[in-house]
Write a protein that holds these residues in place. Structure first.
Motif, PDB file in Angstrom:
ATOM      1  N   PHE A 195       0.785  -1.230   0.000  1.00  0.00           N
ATOM      2  CA  PHE A 195       0.000   0.000   0.000  1.00  0.00           C
ATOM      3  C   PHE A 195       0.821   1.287   0.000  1.00  0.00           C
ATOM      4  CE2 PHE A 195      -2.713  -3.148   2.277  1.00  0.00           C
ATOM      5  CZ  PHE A 195      -3.788  -3.173   1.381  1.00  0.00           C
ATOM      6  N   GLU A 196       2.122   1.212   0.218  1.00  0.00           N
ATOM      7  CA  GLU A 196       2.896   2.432   0.417  1.00  0.00           C
ATOM      8  C   GLU A 196       4.187   2.437  -0.390  1.00  0.00           C
ATOM      9  OE1 GLU A 196       1.582   3.054   5.123  1.00  0.00           O
ATOM     10  OE2 GLU A 196       3.469   2.050   4.632  1.00  0.00           O
ATOM     11  N   THR A 197       4.739   3.620  -0.514  1.00  0.00           N
ATOM     12  CA  THR A 197       6.049   3.789  -1.141  1.00  0.00           C
ATOM     13  C   THR A 197       7.106   3.848  -0.042  1.00  0.00           C
ATOM     14  OG1 THR A 197       5.079   5.068  -2.961  1.00  0.00           O
ATOM     15  CG2 THR A 197       7.471   5.269  -2.597  1.00  0.00           C
ATOM     16  N   PRO A 198       8.124   2.996  -0.121  1.00  0.00           N
ATOM     17  CA  PRO A 198       9.145   2.976   0.946  1.00  0.00           C
ATOM     18  C   PRO A 198       9.818   4.330   1.143  1.00  0.00           C
ATOM     19  CG  PRO A 198       9.359   1.050  -0.466  1.00  0.00           C
ATOM     20  CD  PRO A 198       8.356   1.964  -1.135  1.00  0.00           C
ATOM     21  N   TYR A 199      10.134   4.612   2.393  1.00  0.00           N
ATOM     22  CA  TYR A 199      10.794   5.861   2.769  1.00  0.00           C
ATOM     23  C   TYR A 199      11.827   5.508   3.839  1.00  0.00           C
ATOM     24  CZ  TYR A 199      11.348  10.422   5.091  1.00  0.00           C
ATOM     25  OH  TYR A 199      11.858  11.571   5.665  1.00  0.00           O
ATOM     26  N   TRP A 200      13.105   5.626   3.476  1.00  0.00           N
ATOM     27  CA  TRP A 200      14.142   5.203   4.413  1.00  0.00           C
ATOM     28  C   TRP A 200      15.161   6.298   4.719  1.00  0.00           C
ATOM     29  CZ3 TRP A 200      13.167   1.085   7.120  1.00  0.00           C
ATOM     30  CH2 TRP A 200      12.352   0.076   6.579  1.00  0.00           C
ATOM     31  N   GLN A 201      14.963   7.485   4.187  1.00  0.00           N
ATOM     32  CA  GLN A 201      15.915   8.569   4.446  1.00  0.00           C
ATOM     33  C   GLN A 201      15.476   9.329   5.706  1.00  0.00           C
ATOM     34  OE1 GLN A 201      15.898  10.753   0.745  1.00  0.00           O
ATOM     35  NE2 GLN A 201      17.421   9.414  -0.173  1.00  0.00           N
ATOM     36  N   PHE A 202      15.633   8.666   6.837  1.00  0.00           N
ATOM     37  CA  PHE A 202      15.159   9.222   8.098  1.00  0.00           C
ATOM     38  C   PHE A 202      16.085  10.322   8.608  1.00  0.00           C
ATOM     39  CE2 PHE A 202      13.599   4.666   8.931  1.00  0.00           C
ATOM     40  CZ  PHE A 202      12.452   4.897   8.183  1.00  0.00           C
ATOM     41  N   SER A 203      15.469  11.335   9.169  1.00  0.00           N
ATOM     42  CA  SER A 203      16.237  12.362   9.875  1.00  0.00           C
ATOM     43  C   SER A 203      16.465  11.892  11.307  1.00  0.00           C
ATOM     44  CB  SER A 203      15.465  13.682   9.884  1.00  0.00           C
ATOM     45  OG  SER A 203      14.279  13.547  10.660  1.00  0.00           O
ATOM     46  N   ALA A 204      17.322  12.595  12.024  1.00  0.00           N
ATOM     47  CA  ALA A 204      17.583  12.241  13.423  1.00  0.00           C
ATOM     48  C   ALA A 204      16.301  12.369  14.257  1.00  0.00           C
ATOM     49  CB  ALA A 204      18.674  13.146  13.996  1.00  0.00           C
ATOM     50  N   THR A 205      15.486  13.365  13.938  1.00  0.00           N
ATOM     51  CA  THR A 205      14.214  13.548  14.657  1.00  0.00           C
ATOM     52  C   THR A 205      13.278  12.374  14.415  1.00  0.00           C
ATOM     53  OG1 THR A 205      14.385  15.952  14.510  1.00  0.00           O
ATOM     54  CG2 THR A 205      12.195  15.030  14.916  1.00  0.00           C
TER      55      THR A 205
END
Length: 294
Positions: A195-205
């Motif tokens: 159902f979603e598009t992967p997102y792995w570029q996480f910020s420190a927050t």
């Protein structure tokens, strides 16, 4: 102590929105995968600290597995899907029927009427605070076009109240939550890819927010709720669950995200009043005072 731990779970759910604001860019099912992975790790950390076997097989019956997965994954799946088909305010209101349903489920014989009255008053308070948070009437824009979302939201309420009631009727260690978390994490990852598009570029927050969610409202809180419903005062925990949206509102005010209003005070009074009416403590006090003592 078990009742206190259950209340801590409710308090933790109250800060879900505040912590969720730190991870708003992470897709819902992906965040759920991360949080339940952290939840599973908590079990292994505990076992390591106690020097017990890390991979000792869980002692759960098939119904415990099925109801546990339905409760932890089914609730979140239906909730996220409901938000795709109906406005968030109405979804939130319908979902928060679960404390009312649970209050009726766990009320002892002869106390159902008081539990219903108290639950309805508590739900009125919840409707006020959710409406205030969204900035619109809770009952505006109701349309048959949103029926799918409404049904999914109602499923959430029924799933979580049934799961919680089932916990109150069973025994078993809180480690069961750790094993269930592993399954829920896997199912969440599968749903994420569907159902979603992967997102792995996480910020420190975002990393900090996801970690706190996994340790708290979307992870660690389920261990506390398990202990509370199995060993604590179920009626008190059920009616106290109405406090979670209030805690959410006050936490957002303190964080400067929302503004204070007298509606929050009115909602607080309604929730407290509902809790007082539905609480078995109130009924016991009445029973102790006999007519000839007045």
């Amino acid at each position: 102590m078990p009742t206190f731990l259950g209340l801590m779970a409710i308090s933790s759910w109250g800060i879900l929105a505040l912590l969720g604001s730190l991870t708003s860019e992470i897709p819902a099912f992906q965040l759920l995968f991360i949080c339940f992975s952290i939840s599973a790790v908590l079990m292994f950390v505990k076992r390591g600290a106690q020097h017990t076997a890390l991979f000792e097989r869980p002692v759960m019956t098939l119904p415990q597995w099925l109801i546990g997965i339905a409760g932890l994954f089914g609730f979140h799946f239906c909730y996220f899907m409901a938000l795709r088909f109906a406005p968030a305010i109405q979804v939130s209101l319908i979902v928060y029927l679960w404390p009312l349903i649970l209050t009726l489920f766990v009320a002892e014989k002869g106390r159902k009427k008081q539990a219903l009255y108290g639950g309805l008053i508590g739900f009125t308070g919840v409707s006020l605070v959710i409406s205030q948070h969204q900035g619109i009437s809770a009952f505006s824009d109701i349309s048959p076009d949103y029926l799918t979302g409404y049904l999914l939201a109602a499923s959430c309420a029924l799933i979580w109240s049934t799961y919680s009631w089932y916990l109150s009727k069973n025994t078993g260690g809180a480690d069961n939550i750790g094993w269930l978390s592993l399954v829920v994490a896997l199912l969440s990852l599968i749903a994420h890819f569907f159902f979603e598009t992967p997102y792995w570029q996480f910020s420190a927050t975002e990393i900090m927010g996801a970690l706190l969610l996994g340790l708290g409202p979307v992870g660690g809180a389920f261990y506390l709720w398990d202990i509370g419903m199995k060993q604590g005062n179920r009626s008190l925990l059920a009616i106290s669950s109405f406090a979670a949206p209030l805690i959410t509102a006050f936490s957002l005010v303190l964080a400067g995200i929302s503004e204070w209003s007298f509606i929050l005070l009115a909602a607080l009074l309604l929730v407290v009043t509902g809790g007082f009416i539905a609480s078995p403590m109130t009924l016991r006090a009445k029973a102790v005072i006999k007519p000839d003592q007045i």
